[in-house]
Write a protein that holds these residues in place. Structure first.
Motif, PDB file in Angstrom:
ATOM      1  N   SER A  35      30.745  31.764  44.033  1.00 34.91           N
ATOM      2  CA  SER A  35      31.978  31.798  43.257  1.00 34.91           C
ATOM      3  C   SER A  35      32.197  30.452  42.592  1.00 34.91           C
ATOM      4  CB  SER A  35      33.169  32.121  44.170  1.00 34.91           C
ATOM      5  OG  SER A  35      34.387  32.081  43.420  1.00 34.91           O
ATOM      6  N   LEU A  36      32.683  30.493  41.362  1.00 32.16           N
ATOM      7  CA  LEU A  36      33.090  29.269  40.673  1.00 32.16           C
ATOM      8  C   LEU A  36      34.503  28.862  41.068  1.00 32.16           C
ATOM      9  CD1 LEU A  36      31.714  29.869  37.053  1.00 32.16           C
ATOM     10  CD2 LEU A  36      30.974  28.103  38.649  1.00 32.16           C
ATOM     11  N   ARG A  37      35.207  29.775  41.732  1.00 34.20           N
ATOM     12  CA  ARG A  37      36.566  29.487  42.200  1.00 34.20           C
ATOM     13  C   ARG A  37      36.448  28.895  43.593  1.00 34.20           C
ATOM     14  NH1 ARG A  37      38.611  35.408  40.487  1.00 34.20           N
ATOM     15  NH2 ARG A  37      37.895  35.764  42.610  1.00 34.20           N
ATOM     16  N   LEU A  38      36.481  27.593  43.682  1.00 34.80           N
ATOM     17  CA  LEU A  38      36.173  26.903  44.929  1.00 34.80           C
ATOM     18  C   LEU A  38      37.236  27.115  46.006  1.00 34.80           C
ATOM     19  CD1 LEU A  38      34.712  23.558  43.528  1.00 34.80           C
ATOM     20  CD2 LEU A  38      33.572  25.730  43.978  1.00 34.80           C
ATOM     21  N   ASP A  39      38.406  27.636  45.638  1.00 38.46           N
ATOM     22  CA  ASP A  39      39.433  27.897  46.639  1.00 38.46           C
ATOM     23  C   ASP A  39      39.403  29.334  47.145  1.00 38.46           C
ATOM     24  OD1 ASP A  39      40.205  28.957  44.245  1.00 38.46           O
ATOM     25  OD2 ASP A  39      42.302  28.316  44.376  1.00 38.46           O
ATOM     26  N   ASP A  40      38.422  30.134  46.699  1.00 39.68           N
ATOM     27  CA  ASP A  40      38.285  31.489  47.226  1.00 39.68           C
ATOM     28  C   ASP A  40      38.021  31.441  48.726  1.00 39.68           C
ATOM     29  OD1 ASP A  40      38.735  32.848  44.915  1.00 39.68           O
ATOM     30  OD2 ASP A  40      36.626  33.267  44.464  1.00 39.68           O
ATOM     31  N   GLU A  41      38.598  32.404  49.452  1.00 43.70           N
ATOM     32  CA  GLU A  41      38.364  32.490  50.883  1.00 43.70           C
ATOM     33  C   GLU A  41      37.151  33.365  51.156  1.00 43.70           C
ATOM     34  OE1 GLU A  41      41.727  33.661  53.142  1.00 43.70           O
ATOM     35  OE2 GLU A  41      43.088  32.228  52.196  1.00 43.70           O
ATOM     36  N   VAL A  42      36.272  32.869  52.023  1.00 40.73           N
ATOM     37  CA  VAL A  42      35.068  33.616  52.370  1.00 40.73           C
ATOM     38  C   VAL A  42      35.450  34.903  53.077  1.00 40.73           C
ATOM     39  CG1 VAL A  42      32.982  33.591  53.777  1.00 40.73           C
ATOM     40  CG2 VAL A  42      33.686  31.540  52.545  1.00 40.73           C
ATOM     41  N   GLY A  43      34.795  36.033  52.675  1.00 44.14           N
ATOM     42  CA  GLY A  43      35.047  37.312  53.321  1.00 44.14           C
ATOM     43  C   GLY A  43      36.155  38.113  52.699  1.00 44.14           C
ATOM     44  N   SER A  44      36.875  37.514  51.718  1.00 44.55           N
ATOM     45  CA  SER A  44      37.963  38.246  51.069  1.00 44.55           C
ATOM     46  C   SER A  44      37.436  39.000  49.873  1.00 44.55           C
ATOM     47  CB  SER A  44      39.059  37.276  50.615  1.00 44.55           C
ATOM     48  OG  SER A  44      38.609  36.518  49.510  1.00 44.55           O
ATOM     49  N   ALA A  45      38.118  40.076  49.521  1.00 41.63           N
ATOM     50  CA  ALA A  45      37.706  40.866  48.358  1.00 41.63           C
ATOM     51  C   ALA A  45      37.934  40.113  47.070  1.00 41.63           C
ATOM     52  CB  ALA A  45      38.463  42.188  48.322  1.00 41.63           C
ATOM     53  N   ALA A  46      38.669  39.034  47.157  1.00 43.82           N
ATOM     54  CA  ALA A  46      38.916  38.245  45.953  1.00 43.82           C
ATOM     55  C   ALA A  46      37.779  37.321  45.638  1.00 43.82           C
ATOM     56  CB  ALA A  46      40.207  37.440  46.123  1.00 43.82           C
ATOM     57  N   GLY A  47      36.796  37.320  46.525  1.00 47.33           N
ATOM     58  CA  GLY A  47      35.669  36.430  46.318  1.00 47.33           C
ATOM     59  C   GLY A  47      34.696  36.975  45.344  1.00 47.33           C
ATOM     60  N   ALA A  48      33.448  36.537  45.469  1.00 51.74           N
ATOM     61  CA  ALA A  48      32.469  36.790  44.427  1.00 51.74           C
ATOM     62  C   ALA A  48      31.737  38.082  44.571  1.00 51.74           C
ATOM     63  CB  ALA A  48      31.473  35.650  44.397  1.00 51.74           C
ATOM     64  N   GLY A  49      32.007  38.975  45.389  1.00 48.84           N
ATOM     65  CA  GLY A  49      31.167  40.154  45.450  1.00 48.84           C
ATOM     66  C   GLY A  49      30.055  39.930  46.422  1.00 48.84           C
ATOM     67  N   SER A  50      29.456  40.985  46.901  1.00 47.54           N
ATOM     68  CA  SER A  50      28.484  40.832  47.959  1.00 47.54           C
ATOM     69  C   SER A  50      27.199  40.255  47.460  1.00 47.54           C
ATOM     70  CB  SER A  50      28.237  42.187  48.621  1.00 47.54           C
ATOM     71  OG  SER A  50      27.601  43.043  47.742  1.00 47.54           O
ATOM     72  N   ALA A  51      26.369  39.860  48.404  1.00 51.73           N
ATOM     73  CA  ALA A  51      25.176  39.097  48.084  1.00 51.73           C
ATOM     74  C   ALA A  51      24.343  39.770  47.045  1.00 51.73           C
ATOM     75  CB  ALA A  51      24.374  38.894  49.356  1.00 51.73           C
ATOM     76  N   GLY A  52      23.937  39.005  46.092  1.00 48.22           N
ATOM     77  CA  GLY A  52      23.115  39.529  45.029  1.00 48.22           C
ATOM     78  C   GLY A  52      23.901  40.016  43.877  1.00 48.22           C
ATOM     79  N   GLY A  53      25.149  40.416  44.124  1.00 44.81           N
ATOM     80  CA  GLY A  53      26.036  40.745  43.030  1.00 44.81           C
ATOM     81  C   GLY A  53      25.743  42.042  42.324  1.00 44.81           C
ATOM     82  N   ARG A  54      26.297  43.131  42.787  1.00 46.79           N
ATOM     83  CA  ARG A  54      26.156  44.360  42.003  1.00 46.79           C
ATOM     84  C   ARG A  54      27.043  44.274  40.786  1.00 46.79           C
ATOM     85  NH1 ARG A  54      27.313  49.375  45.379  1.00 46.79           N
ATOM     86  NH2 ARG A  54      25.225  48.915  46.091  1.00 46.79           N
ATOM     87  N   ALA A  55      26.551  44.710  39.675  1.00 43.41           N
ATOM     88  CA  ALA A  55      27.292  44.542  38.424  1.00 43.41           C
ATOM     89  C   ALA A  55      28.206  45.710  38.142  1.00 43.41           C
ATOM     90  CB  ALA A  55      26.325  44.362  37.281  1.00 43.41           C
ATOM     91  N   SER A  56      28.775  46.274  39.189  1.00 45.92           N
ATOM     92  CA  SER A  56      29.547  47.488  38.977  1.00 45.92           C
ATOM     93  C   SER A  56      30.776  47.306  38.128  1.00 45.92           C
ATOM     94  CB  SER A  56      29.945  48.079  40.331  1.00 45.92           C
ATOM     95  OG  SER A  56      30.507  47.076  41.141  1.00 45.92           O
ATOM     96  N   SER A  57      31.293  46.115  38.042  1.00 49.12           N
ATOM     97  CA  SER A  57      32.390  45.889  37.104  1.00 49.12           C
ATOM     98  C   SER A  57      32.018  44.772  36.159  1.00 49.12           C
ATOM     99  CB  SER A  57      33.676  45.546  37.856  1.00 49.12           C
ATOM    100  OG  SER A  57      33.538  44.350  38.557  1.00 49.12           O
ATOM    101  N   GLY A  58      30.715  44.596  35.981  1.00 48.95           N
ATOM    102  CA  GLY A  58      30.245  43.459  35.205  1.00 48.95           C
ATOM    103  C   GLY A  58      30.784  43.387  33.813  1.00 48.95           C
ATOM    104  N   GLU A  59      31.012  44.546  33.200  1.00 55.22           N
ATOM    105  CA  GLU A  59      31.487  44.515  31.829  1.00 55.22           C
ATOM    106  C   GLU A  59      32.993  44.386  31.759  1.00 55.22           C
ATOM    107  OE1 GLU A  59      31.807  48.757  33.054  1.00 55.22           O
ATOM    108  OE2 GLU A  59      30.613  47.020  33.519  1.00 55.22           O
TER     109      GLU A  59
END
Length: 812
Positions: A717-741
């Motif tokens: 995540s580029l948002r350094l204040d994101d909490e690990v394990g929260s849905a507000a974070g970066a998405g699961s490992a590898g990053g599925r692009a399900s909302s990429g657009e």
């Protein structure tokens, strides 16, 4: 009145037709886009390079359309079927698809069932049943039975009549156009896994049970599914609309029926006609539209993928150069050793070696001694380390060298080695470094691409640099044309020192092709450095037109200081007039900001040089030969974090952006595995395009949100204040692009199926043709391991489990 090509382009670009006509005239006269954009601003009234590239592409398309239109008119005229109304429709067709729809009934084709039926005299039967449904079909057909013509009975006659009407329905251009647009806006692409392919095609698991509207499908998803189909893992179906439990004909069948006056009113012929409409829709029209829309999906996906590739390539080529500093290049390896090359400030190779600090040889101290000697002997400033296999181990070696010998003031930098092996084995490398082993050429390329990425990367086919999506699935012509335009724009935007440039770099300069570039190098080798732009005219085959196109982009530090600037030789008289007004000489005027800003540009305007050109000249004289690229800076990888197993959720690391896709950015944090910053984890505000936030080559700080070692997926995540394990974070490992657009913060529209790993296991940026991935590592397949939760943030951890239990998230 038919709009001219220039008028249509002007309307599309939102500019005046005279601007387009001027640009077309210049292009047809042999001028290049960079030349027109820079030196013909008055003629085009300030059209920029982006507008000119679009103009050039549309001009090509519309001229091809006109050529096809002429061929169609000729074909229909030869058939004796061209009347005024048909000619008007053909001339009014504004796309290739529309033109082909109109031409379809007249297009020469193999003998169809309809044609055979017409030859058997069944056209009156077909027309009669359509015009008068009160007639009983079997009774009417009985009159057309003729064994000599192949019509054995009334049923055979009706079958022939149906074939005629089916062809008539499916070749109505206006109807087909309406049906096509309706299916595009209402239809969806459905993917299913082929039986028994679940295990072998696991990388396409997100599409084993997937459906999404055509208009919502992003480029990477379309290309992923098409690749899955090509690899015999997926079956793809283009459905015209959401399945309905309602009985009766579809809305599409109703449109066909209305077009030809077919209605269910209880008349004897109504059912037969309704069945004919259904038959025409299912066997001919739907198949035809499916082919059209599949092509449309692929074309749109390709266009977007090419755009992303071109944008990433532009950023990579315009990355900050380290400049004229002696550099030691290291091409890492274990068994074969680390290849070493030292290049001086001009890029000339002054030393090479091979060291074996890693397993199995483990000659660490000996390797350090060799590097220390080479660095000291050749006054090395920078160490460029290729980022492939053994890169972190070699980075550690370089770090120890810097720590042991601080007096050398060395700076180590990790460099993408994508495409280095392509260069090493190329004909140009053999010509440039003829007596050097192929394995050492890669180290030379790595060192030089740190000094000047643009000058070195132009030696490699752009497709081998590996910063695109699904490049091997794209149209070769379309991709090459786009990437070549990017390279041309970048090279001319920066300018080229004619006395140091390689032939591949010179060949990208406006007006100079490969042959002329070789002639320039040969002339330079035979006669020494060029002293002035005028002396370029002495080069074989460099005529007035080529000189006009290239001179302003070539830099020569020689007799005339203007020759090192972007001021075109044709405009030197303007500068002389400025010198005359201010006194002194050209050298005194260049860089003299106070004097230059005191000049009024309009005083130097003439018939030949307008205000835009004069303004550009004054701006250039303030900072002659300025480089538009950013200042050079490096990322520092965290000590002790060398492999994916060293990563811990919550870590904040520095890294380099290696690739940007529609759904996020891949970042090298020094563990041989690019992590993904999903688009939803780039900013607190909505992000439409990840490139608005980061570009390849950017140095960024990221937070590790999740690490999936078995699947080699890293979520950042580029948002350094994101909490690990929260849905507000970066998405699961590898990053599925399900909302990429969709970008960060926008709730995704529910749909069947998962998101997508999309690359089908390909590396970030797809795998380049030399077998190396972008950044030398595989991303392990793109995509976020979970469907986005509310707010557009992909799910992970406990939330993913909860969603999975609720049936909202597919199990992995």
């Amino acid at each position: 009145m038919t709009t001219s090509i220039e008028g249509r382009i002007a309307e599309e670009l939102g500019v005046r037709e005279r601007q387009v006509k001027a640009a077309v005239e210049l292009l047809d006269g042999g001028s290049t886009v960079p030349f027109i954009a820079r030196y013909r601003k008055e003629a085009t009234e300030m059209l920029d390079d982006a507008q000119l590239r679009t103009l050039e592409e549309r001009l090509r398309y519309l001229r091809e359309l006109e050529e096809r239109r002429t061929a169609v008119l000729e074909s229909v005229r030869e058939q004796g079927k061209l009347d005024a109304e048909l000619e008007a429709r053909i001339r009014a067709a504004d796309t290739k698809a529309r033109l082909e729809d109109i031409y379809l009934p007249f297009k020469p084709k193999r003998r169809t069932k309809a044609q055979i039926a017409r030859e058997a005299g069944l056209e009156p039967l077909a027309s009669g049943l359509l015009d008068d449904p009160s007639v009983e079909p079997l009774a009417a057909a009985a009159a057309f039975v003729d064994a000599d013509k192949g019509v054995a009975d009334a049923a055979a006659a009706l079958e022939g009549a149906r074939a005629i009407l089916t062809e008539r329905f499916s070749e109505d251009a206006d109807l087909i156009g309406e049906l096509r647009e309706r299916m595009w806006t209402r239809g969806r692409l459905v993917a299913r896994v082929r039986e028994g392919k679940e295990e072998a095609g696991a990388k396409f698991a997100d599409y084993f049970d997937f459906a999404e509207p055509f208009t919502a499908l992003p480029s990477h998803r379309v290309l992923a599914m098409l690749r899955g189909e090509k690899e015999d893992v997926l079956d793809l179906v283009l459905e015209p609309e959401e399945p309905s439990d309602e009985p009766g004909p579809s809305s599409y069948e109703n449109m066909v029926a209305r077009r030809f006056g077919v209605a269910g009113r209880g008349r004897p012929g109504d059912k037969w006609l309704a069945d004919t409409v259904r038959w025409a829709w299912r066997t001919r029209i739907l198949v035809h539209l499916g082919i059209d829309l599949r092509l449309r999906l692929r074309t749109a996906a390709e266009d977007e993928a090419v755009r992303v590739f071109a944008s990433n390539l532009r950023d990579l080529l315009l990355a900050a150069p380290a400049g004229t500093r002696a550099t030691l290049g290291l091409d890492p390896g274990f068994r074969t050793g680390v290849k070493v090359a030292v290049v001086d400030a001009t890029g000339k190779v002054v030393a090479t070696d091979v060291i074996h600090p890693h397993v199995p040889a483990n000659k660490w101290d000996q390797a350090l001694a060799t590097l220390e000697r080479l660095a000291r002997e050749h006054h090395v400033d920078l160490i460029a380390i290729g980022n492939g296999t053994a890169s972190r181990e070699t980075d550690k070696l370089a770090g120890e060298l810097c720590a042991r010998h601080p007096e050398l003031k060395l700076t180590k930098v990790m460099v993408s080695e994508a495409g280095a092996s392509v260069y090493s084995a190329s004909a140009f490398a053999s010509q440039e470094l003829p007596d050097m082993d192929v394995s050492l050429r890669g180290a030379v390329s790595i060192a030089r691409r740190l000094q000047d990425p643009l000058a070195e990367l132009v030696k490699i086919d752009p497709k081998s640099i590996g910063v695109g999506q699904y490049q091997h699935d794209l149209s070769e012509v379309k991709l090459s044309r786009s990437l070549d335009a990017v390279v041309e724009d970048c090279v001319n935007g920066v300018g080229v020192d004619v006395n140091t440039a390689s032939a591949p770099l010179l060949s990208r300069v406006s007006g100079i092709g490969a042959g002329l570039a070789e002639n320039i190098v040969a002339h330079r080798d035979a006669n020494g450095p060029f002293r002035s732009r005028r002396s370029l005219k002495d080069v074989a085959r460099l005529g007035p037109k080529a000189y006009e196109q290239c001179a302003g982009f070539l830099r020569i530090r020689g007799d005339d200081p203007l020759d090192a600037s972007s001021v075109h030789p044709e405009a030197y008289p303007v500068v002389r007039a400025m010198v005359k007004k201010t006194g002194g000489d050209v050298a005194a005027l260049i860089g003299n900001t106070d004097v230059l800003r005191s000049l009024r540009a309009d005083e130097f305007v003439s018939e030949k040089f307008g205000l835009p050109t004069v303004t550009d000249i004054i701006r250039e004289l303030e900072k002659p030969g300025r480089d538009p690229r950013p200042a050079f800076k490096t990322a520092t990888f965290k000590e002790g974090v060398e492999k994916i197993g060293d990563l811990v959720s919550g870590m904040v690391l520095e890294g380099v952006v290696t690739n940007v896709a529609a759904f996020g950015a891949f970042v090298d944090v020094g563990v041989h595995q690019d992590g993904l910053v999903h688009v939803s984890a780039m900013s607190r505000s909505f992000v439409k395009d990840p490139r608005d936030v980061v570009k390849p080559g950017d140095v960024v700080r990221v937070k590790v949100m999740e690490v999936d070692i078995p699947r080699k997926r890293i979520s950042l995540s580029l948002r350094l204040d994101d909490e690990v394990g929260s849905a507000a974070g970066a998405g699961s490992a590898g990053g599925r692009a399900s909302s990429g657009e969709r970008g960060g913060g926008r709730p995704p529209r529910p749909r069947q199926g998962g998101g997508d790993r999309s690359s089908g296991g390909r590396s970030s940026g797809d795998r380049s043709s030399d077998g190396r991935s972008s950044g030398g590592r595989s991303s392990g397949g793109r995509g976020n391991g979970g469907r986005p939760a509310a707010g557009g943030a992909p799910a992970n951890g406990a939330m993913a489990d909860a969603l999975r239990r609720a049936g909202l998230l597919k199990g992995e």
